[in-house]
Motif scaffolding. Structure first.
Motif, short mmCIF file in Angstrom:
data_model
loop_
_atom_site.label_atom_id
_atom_site.label_comp_id
_atom_site.label_asym_id
_atom_site.label_seq_id
_atom_site.Cartn_x
_atom_site.Cartn_y
_atom_site.Cartn_z
N PRO A 26 0.82 -1.22 0.00
CA PRO A 26 0.00 0.00 0.00
C PRO A 26 0.85 1.26 0.00
O PRO A 26 1.91 1.32 0.62
N GLY A 27 0.36 2.26 -0.73
CA GLY A 27 0.95 3.59 -0.63
C GLY A 27 2.03 3.92 -1.63
O GLY A 27 2.44 5.07 -1.73
N ILE A 28 2.55 2.93 -2.38
CA ILE A 28 3.63 3.23 -3.33
C ILE A 28 3.03 3.62 -4.68
O ILE A 28 3.10 4.75 -5.11
N GLY A 29 2.43 2.66 -5.36
CA GLY A 29 1.74 2.95 -6.60
C GLY A 29 2.67 3.01 -7.80
O GLY A 29 3.88 3.21 -7.68
N PRO A 30 2.11 2.84 -9.01
CA PRO A 30 2.92 2.82 -10.22
C PRO A 30 3.54 4.17 -10.57
O PRO A 30 4.60 4.23 -11.18
N VAL A 31 2.88 5.28 -10.19
CA VAL A 31 3.42 6.60 -10.54
C VAL A 31 4.78 6.81 -9.88
O VAL A 31 5.77 7.16 -10.54
N ALA A 32 4.84 6.58 -8.56
CA ALA A 32 6.10 6.78 -7.85
C ALA A 32 7.17 5.81 -8.32
O ALA A 32 8.34 6.18 -8.49
N THR A 33 6.77 4.56 -8.57
CA THR A 33 7.74 3.55 -8.99
C THR A 33 8.33 3.86 -10.35
O THR A 33 9.55 3.81 -10.56
N ILE A 34 7.47 4.19 -11.31
CA ILE A 34 7.95 4.51 -12.65
C ILE A 34 8.80 5.78 -12.63
O ILE A 34 9.83 5.88 -13.32
N ALA A 35 8.40 6.75 -11.80
CA ALA A 35 9.20 7.98 -11.68
C ALA A 35 10.61 7.68 -11.17
O ALA A 35 11.59 8.26 -11.65
N ALA A 68 -1.42 10.26 -15.16
CA ALA A 68 -0.06 10.57 -14.70
C ALA A 68 0.95 9.52 -15.16
O ALA A 68 2.08 9.86 -15.54
N VAL A 69 0.56 8.26 -15.15
CA VAL A 69 1.49 7.21 -15.58
C VAL A 69 1.82 7.35 -17.05
O VAL A 69 2.98 7.21 -17.46
N MET A 70 0.81 7.67 -17.87
CA MET A 70 1.07 7.85 -19.29
C MET A 70 1.96 9.07 -19.55
O MET A 70 2.75 9.09 -20.49
N ALA A 71 1.84 10.08 -18.69
CA ALA A 71 2.73 11.24 -18.81
C ALA A 71 4.18 10.83 -18.57
O ALA A 71 5.10 11.30 -19.27
N LEU A 72 4.40 9.94 -17.61
CA LEU A 72 5.74 9.43 -17.36
C LEU A 72 6.22 8.57 -18.53
O LEU A 72 7.42 8.58 -18.86
#
Length: 363
Positions: free
Chosen positions: A37-46, A327-331
């Motif tokens: 919980p709390g991490i998410g694909p946005v932070a990971t991909i970033a 946001a993920v697609m922006a990354l």
């Protein structure tokens, strides 16, 4: 014939040892962050974007894509077993998935989630192959008035479908709108209700709210129980759904797949919107809406299918127009630019191996 030729090209790229390895790595990491919980694909991909400097373009994008749609499935595990959504799009799965687990049907809920996710992901990939261009043209027709109407519809639906007091439902809608005001104004750059707290400048993220409402509340409730009452721990049990569960689940999976596929294309849409919309639809058309929130199979099958389908089709505007839908697609666009690739319609013609290789790798 062109379609078959393109798929053959994509298959030859996707099944190479290197790309298969990065697809496996991406899906494993994505599933793991979906569970946590709390991490998410946005932070990971970033955090992983700098790694793409040293990887081939196709391999790096396949890995990042694997992280994204792997996270959509991983979030269902903790949602069902411990009522703790690992990913924002899995929040709605807590409502019925955890109740199924408390009834001893955790294994069936996990299986329905996995099978629904696989079916929706496969359908989403086929939609990208066949309908990428027409669906993108449809998304382009949405203007400000359409998005405003869509949001108003969502707020009204939240009140109509709420159980219990209508006054409380309206109050929660307005409370949600007030939470949405916190952050930086996109037009003027002014800080709204941040109270000089830098962490609030980006607004109140959905994941911490979901963690507080579902995860922490569940932990506190469990801590209040006496030690001698631990016998009620969740057991996974049999992974095979009953015939009745399958009969109720497969129409919900199909509806969730269709709805999620459509919402994934729209800018601002994506897995979270798809999951909540699918749950709302199932509750609206159900003959027994009172079952929802008490362990309804449809409440697990439809949202899990929707969030996976939406994750797949959200690649359509990014790959065909270079327009990120979330946001993920922006990354992902950023990763393409890092590799010296200009996102947009020319990717299909100038980089067909990357375009079709990435699509085939999704399956």
């Amino acid at each position: 014939m062109d379609l078959l030729h393109n798929l053959a090209l994509g298959l030859s790229v996707a099944v190479s040892f290197q790309n298969l390895l990065y697809a496996l790595l991406g899906c494993m990491v994505g599933t793991l962050i979906g569970v946590l919980p709390g991490i998410g694909p946005v932070a990971t991909i970033a955090m992983l974007l700098p790694i793409t400097f040293h990887l081939p373009p196709t391999a790096s994008l396949i890995m990042l894509a694997g992280i994204y749609y792997g996270a959509q499935y991983g979030g269902s595990t903790t949602s069902i077993l411990v009522n703790l959504p690992g990913e924002a799009s899995s929040v709605v799965t807590c409502l019925d998935g955890y109740q199924m687990a408390r009834k001893g049907r955790a294994g069936a809920a996990l299986s329905i989630s996995a099978l629904g996710s696989f079916f929706a992901g496969t359908v989403g990939t086929i939609i990208i192959v066949i309908f990428a261009e027409p669906l993108t043209r449809m998304a382009q027709k949405f203007g400000p008035a359409d998005y405003c109407s869509l949001m108003a519809l969502g707020l009204v639906a939240a009140v109509v479908l709420a159980s219990g007091s209508v006054i409380k439902a309206i109050a929660m809608v307005f409370l949600g709108l007030l939470f949405g005001l916190v952050g930086t104004d996109v037009n003027t750059g002014a800080q709204r209700f941040t109270f000089d707290v830098p962490e609030l400048s980006d607004g109140i993220d959905f994941a911490p709210i979901a963690m507080g409402l579902f995860g922490i509340a569940e932990i506190v409730v469990n801590l209040e129980k006496h030690l001698e009452r631990r016998g009620g721990a969740i057991k996974v049990g049999s992974l095979w759904p009953t015939r009745e569960e399958i009969r109720r689940a497969w129409p919900a999976v199909i509806r969730g797949t269709v709805l999620g596929s459509l919402l994934g294309v729209l800018p601002g849409g994506g897995p979270t919107l798809g999951a909540f919309s699918a749950y709302t639809l199932e509750k609206k058309i159900s003959k027994n809406p009172g079952e929802f929130g008490k362990g309804a199979v449809e409440g697990v099958a439809s949202p899990e299918a929707a969030n996976n389908a939406a994750a797949q089709t959200s690649f359509i505007p990014m790959l065909t127009l270079g327009i990120p839908s979330n946001a993920v697609m922006a990354l992902m666009v950023g990763a393409m630019i890092i590799q010296g690739i200009q996102p947009g319609p020319e990717v299909m013609t100038k980089k067909p191996d990357l375009f079709w290789g990435m699509i085939v790798s999704m399956w």
